[in-house]
Design an enzyme around this catalytic site. Sequence first.
Site, short mmCIF file in Angstrom:
data_model
loop_
_atom_site.label_atom_id
_atom_site.label_comp_id
_atom_site.label_asym_id
_atom_site.label_seq_id
_atom_site.Cartn_x
_atom_site.Cartn_y
_atom_site.Cartn_z
N ASP A 21 -52.24 20.66 15.73
CA ASP A 21 -51.90 19.73 16.80
C ASP A 21 -50.98 20.49 17.75
O ASP A 21 -50.46 21.56 17.41
CB ASP A 21 -51.21 18.50 16.20
CG ASP A 21 -50.61 17.60 17.26
OD1 ASP A 21 -51.36 17.17 18.15
OD2 ASP A 21 -49.40 17.34 17.20
N ASP A 70 -48.52 18.83 20.80
CA ASP A 70 -47.25 18.16 21.08
C ASP A 70 -46.62 17.62 19.79
O ASP A 70 -47.24 16.84 19.07
CB ASP A 70 -47.45 17.01 22.06
CG ASP A 70 -47.92 17.49 23.43
OD1 ASP A 70 -47.31 18.44 23.94
OD2 ASP A 70 -48.88 16.92 23.97
N ASP A 92 -47.99 16.60 13.19
CA ASP A 92 -46.73 15.86 13.00
C ASP A 92 -46.90 14.36 12.94
O ASP A 92 -45.92 13.63 12.75
CB ASP A 92 -45.76 16.19 14.14
CG ASP A 92 -46.21 15.61 15.47
OD1 ASP A 92 -47.37 15.90 15.87
OD2 ASP A 92 -45.45 14.87 16.11
#
Length: 226
Positions: A12, A14, A175
């Site tokens: 991922d 951001d 995240d």
Amino acid sequence: MSATPLRLVIFDVDGTLVDSQADILGAMQLAFDGQGMVTPARDQVLSVVGLSLDVLMRELAPEADADTQARLVQGYKDAYMALRADQGAVLSSPFYPQAREVLEHLHARPDIVLGVATGKSRRGLDKLIEAHGLQGMFVTQQVADFHPSKPHPAMLSAALEEAGVQAKNAVMVGDTSFDMEMAQAAGITGIGVRWGYHPATRLTAAQHMIDRFDALPVLLDRIFKG
């Protein structure tokens, strides 16, 4: 003696590789201000980062009609690009500690290829890659323009096909709960990170968790040898 299979490590962006929250929150405020609406709280905004923008705005502005939600999406895109142009992506979306070093280490390994699966647009990802000098780092780049929103597994299915790697030889590093649920749906090992936008308690679908970026290579060796 059989050859070592190629491994794919998908990231991922951001909240995992870079911390873009200042621009995300600033652009969200500008988008909502532009429609005369109250901006959602910081925690509410960060809780939906990773979703595609159309889905994200439906979460943040459920009472707004479809036209207003579409204007919020466009307002956010315009504001985000303006904020990034003002500061430059290196300052507005800095790497998390050790992220670049680990990317370079993994990229140099002959048994590993790298990819990204992000809620960003193609344009947004291209700008980030250019600013940070990451051209040639990722063999597969999956963005929100061409897939259903996370946690739908379409991004990861496309990444596996493009890289020519089986799901059992791939991991997804992210995240958010959306990243880990997407990995689970695709049959890929999910590695959650504790420094991003979702608290670790939300990453229930993760098979592994790390506290530091430089813990990733050792964990990968353990996963792939297993």
